[in-house]
Design an enzyme around this catalytic site. Structure first.
Site, short mmCIF file in Angstrom:
data_model
loop_
_atom_site.label_atom_id
_atom_site.label_comp_id
_atom_site.label_asym_id
_atom_site.label_seq_id
_atom_site.Cartn_x
_atom_site.Cartn_y
_atom_site.Cartn_z
N ARG A 57 18.57 31.68 -9.30
CA ARG A 57 18.26 31.35 -7.91
C ARG A 57 16.78 31.49 -7.57
NH1 ARG A 57 23.01 32.21 -8.35
NH2 ARG A 57 22.41 34.10 -9.41
N THR A 58 16.19 32.63 -7.90
CA THR A 58 14.81 32.86 -7.49
C THR A 58 13.88 31.86 -8.15
OG1 THR A 58 15.28 35.22 -7.20
CG2 THR A 58 12.98 34.57 -7.36
N LYS A 86 2.45 37.74 -28.30
CA LYS A 86 1.43 37.88 -29.33
C LYS A 86 0.46 39.03 -29.04
CE LYS A 86 1.55 32.87 -30.08
NZ LYS A 86 0.77 31.60 -30.05
N ARG A 107 7.92 37.10 -12.02
CA ARG A 107 8.95 38.15 -12.16
C ARG A 107 8.71 38.85 -13.49
NH1 ARG A 107 15.36 37.49 -11.18
NH2 ARG A 107 14.55 37.65 -9.06
N HIS A 135 11.36 43.15 -4.22
CA HIS A 135 11.66 41.72 -4.26
C HIS A 135 11.43 41.19 -2.85
CE1 HIS A 135 13.14 37.95 -5.46
NE2 HIS A 135 14.26 38.28 -6.04
#
Length: 333
Positions: A57-58, A86, A107, A135
């Site tokens: 969703r986000t 890396k 995120r 959030h």
């Protein structure tokens, strides 16, 4: 706050007037989100969507919101597909990718990581969730949903937050936003081991609000306007076995709702809800309950994120200038 060019990292940035401004802009986004109108106000702008933790969703709603404003989206998902695998630092990643983008949504599984990234970025950064910390855009869309569902001022709101309140970043951000209103009553329902961190409770009480702590579902949902359920955040536990100890402890179904909730109590959940038989925190038999707001909640996420982009990139007053009707078949309910 001055939104133009600002990063959105924490709900602590907002005052009540800021939230009202975001919501007013979000209201104006509805015809575009419903594909009744098209705008190209962000034509040529690029969103860098960087999701180092699983998301549906986000990630998609941020991308959708930017596309609906006419912008383009470039995505990085997972550590393995990025140079971080890396050994590249967040600083170097931020310096490079901010050269390719006009705004970045990120995120990351570690608390504070998005703030660290934003400090090195040359463009605004929106926190899409940093570990168990915050959030902010989810809290904004939750609050926007609550306001639309109850149809009145949020002063005097009564809300029960249920489930994993220790690791649930959505409730951490939401309870801090609610602090800005008056006479809020919060009931926190969780196992003792997954209780809301004391710092959040203390903040609410110092702001003059009422906070009740319980480990009994039926005691907590009887006299509230909103039941806000959360899943067990299994990705935050050291083992699957530990998470399984708590899964399914607070299940809400239609029978429990009818017996213990007020007739107009709104049911919310940040999603995804865990529908596996051992969890099922919101039973599928609630799907036809008109007070189940979880899908309206998800839809509202697009409106709020469109509003944030319009404010951050300083085009909120230009959206309608490039509007036109859509020329394809669409059906939105």
């Amino acid at each position: 706050m001055n939104f133009a060019g600002a990063s959105i990292l924490s709900v602590d940035q907002f005052e009540r007037a800021d939230i009202e401004k975001i919501f007013a802009v979000a209201d104006k986004m509805e015809p575009y989100a419903k594909r009744q109108l098209v705008t190209r106000v962000l034509e040529g702008a690029i969103l860098g969507n960087m999701f180092f933790e699983p998301s549906t969703r986000t990630r998609v709603s941020f991308g959708c919101a930017f596309n609906l404003l006419g912008g383009e989206v470039r995505e990085t998902t997972g550590f393995k597909s990025s140079a971080i695998a890396k050994g590249e630092s967040l600083y170097d990643t931020a310096r490079v990718l901010s050269g390719y983008s006009d705004v970045i949504c990120m995120r990351h599984p570690e608390s504070g990581s998005v703030g660290e990234f934003a400090a090195a970025s040359r463009v605004p950064v929106v926190n899409g969730g940093d570990g168990a910390n915050e959030h902010p855009s989810q809290a904004l869309l939750d609050l926007y949903t609550i306001q639309k569902e109850v149809g009145r001022s949020l002063d005097g709101l009564r809300i029960a937050m249920i489930g994993d309140l220790k690791f649930g970043r959505t409730v951490h951000s939401l309870i801090r936003l609610l602090k800005l209103y008056r006479n809020i009553h919060v009931v926190l329902v969780s196992p003792a081991e997954l209780s809301m961190p004391e710092s959040y409770i203390e903040e609410m009480r110092l702001a003059g609000h009422s906070v009740e702590v319980s480990n009994e579902l039926t005691d907590g949902i009887g006299s509230v306007d909103i039941v806000y359920s959360t899943r067990i955040q299994e990705e935050r536990f050291e083992s699957q076995e530990e998470a399984d100890l708590y899964r399914g402890r607070f299940r809400l179904n239609q029978q429990i709702y009818t017996k213990y909730c007020q007739p107009n109590t709104v049911i919310m959940h940040p999603l995804p809800r865990d529908s596996r038989s051992g969890a099922n925190e919101l039973d599928n038999d609630l799907n036809q309950n008109p007070n189940l707001a979880i899908f309206r909640q998800a839809d509202n996420g697009v409106l709020v994120r469109m509003a944030l982009f319009a404010l951050i990139l300083d085009v909120a007053d230009q959206v309608d200038k490039s509007a036109r009707e859509v020329n394809w078949y669409h059906r939105r309910t």
